[in-house]
Design an enzyme around this catalytic site. Structure first.
Site, PDB file in Angstrom:
ATOM      1  CB  SER A 160      39.449  67.314  84.353  1.00  0.00           C
ATOM      2  OG  SER A 160      39.555  66.093  85.059  1.00  0.00           O
ATOM      3  CE1 TYR A 185      44.625  67.484  83.320  1.00  0.00           C
ATOM      4  CE2 TYR A 185      43.057  66.366  84.755  1.00  0.00           C
ATOM      5  CZ  TYR A 185      43.419  66.828  83.505  1.00  0.00           C
ATOM      6  OH  TYR A 185      42.570  66.635  82.434  1.00  0.00           O
TER       7      TYR A 185
END
Length: 235
Positions: free
Chosen positions: A138, A154
């Site tokens: 990501s 995350y």
């Protein structure tokens, strides 16, 4: 013609679903998929069979956080070497740092990092001499990129995944295994809606699935040990 084998985790929806759908277009591909949602996996197998006529989706309903990865490897081993392991499964917890519990941190790293570690250990022998490890990261875990409130666990777990990619590319290069990480930006998925409610991404899940499927097959010809940002917007 040689049959190529692919394993996609987190394939019941979003980018994993569309990656598997794209890979299944070729009758020379076997696409093995993992997800907790058995009904969605069945729907994927049905949809590909209807679209492409041939049946080449094989699924196992399981949680990557707790799955016996050696059992998964034994499931695939009779079919030969693995062309690409696509570590797509992910967990996003959206909470401010001070509200993140230890359980939130553990769950995030269990799915986004440690599950990948266990899969890689179990699949090393099936990836030797030409296999490609493709980790789906990501932009939140990409060094120097913009970071957003609520995505600490995350982003940190995806950053660890990116670092692992660089490390393994060096250690496994003599085994003929390529390792790369795509740091994805905004893609229109349920996970994006959880992170940024109401935001409309410029890239659809189907478009990104096509890109990931292509890279899984071809990326190691041009890259190894690379963390590649795939983003046209912020977020």
């Amino acid at each position: 013609m040689e049959i190529k084998n692919f394993l996609v985790t987190g394939a019941s929806r979003g980018i994993g679903y569309d990656t598997a759908m794209t890979l299944a277009a070729s009758a020379q591909h076997r696409v093995f998929v993992l997800s907790r949602n058995e009904e969605q996996l069945k729907a994927l197998a049905t949809a590909t069979a209807e679209r492409y006529v041939h049946k080449n989706i094989f699924f196992m309903a399981t949680d990557v956080a707790t799955v016996n990865t050696d059992e998964v490897a034994r499931w695939i081993q009779p079919h030969g070497q693995l062309t690409s392991l696509i570590n797509n499964a992910g967990l996003l917890v959206n909470k401010p740092f001070l509200e993140l519990s230890e359980e939130d941190w553990q769950a995030s790293f269990q799915v986004n990092f440690f599950a990948v570690v266990r899969l890689l250990k179990s699949f090393h022998s099936l990836l030797k001499n030409g296999g490609h490890v493709l980790n789906i990261g990501s932009m939140g875990g990409y060094q120097g990129s913009a970071k957003f409130p609520g995505l600490g666990a995350y982003s940190a777990s995806k950053s660890a995944l990116a670092n692992l990619t660089e490390y393994l590319a060096e250690e496994w290069k003599e085994d003929g295994i390529g390792c790369n990480c795509l740091a994805l930006g905004a893609v229109q998925t349920d996970m994006l809606n959880l992170a940024f409610p109401g935001f409309q991404a410029p890239v659809t899940s189907e478009q990104m699935g096509e890109m990931v499927a292509w890279f899984a097959q071809n990326g190691q010809r041009f890259f190894n040990g690379k963390i590649l940002p795939v983003s046209v917007s912020t977020p």
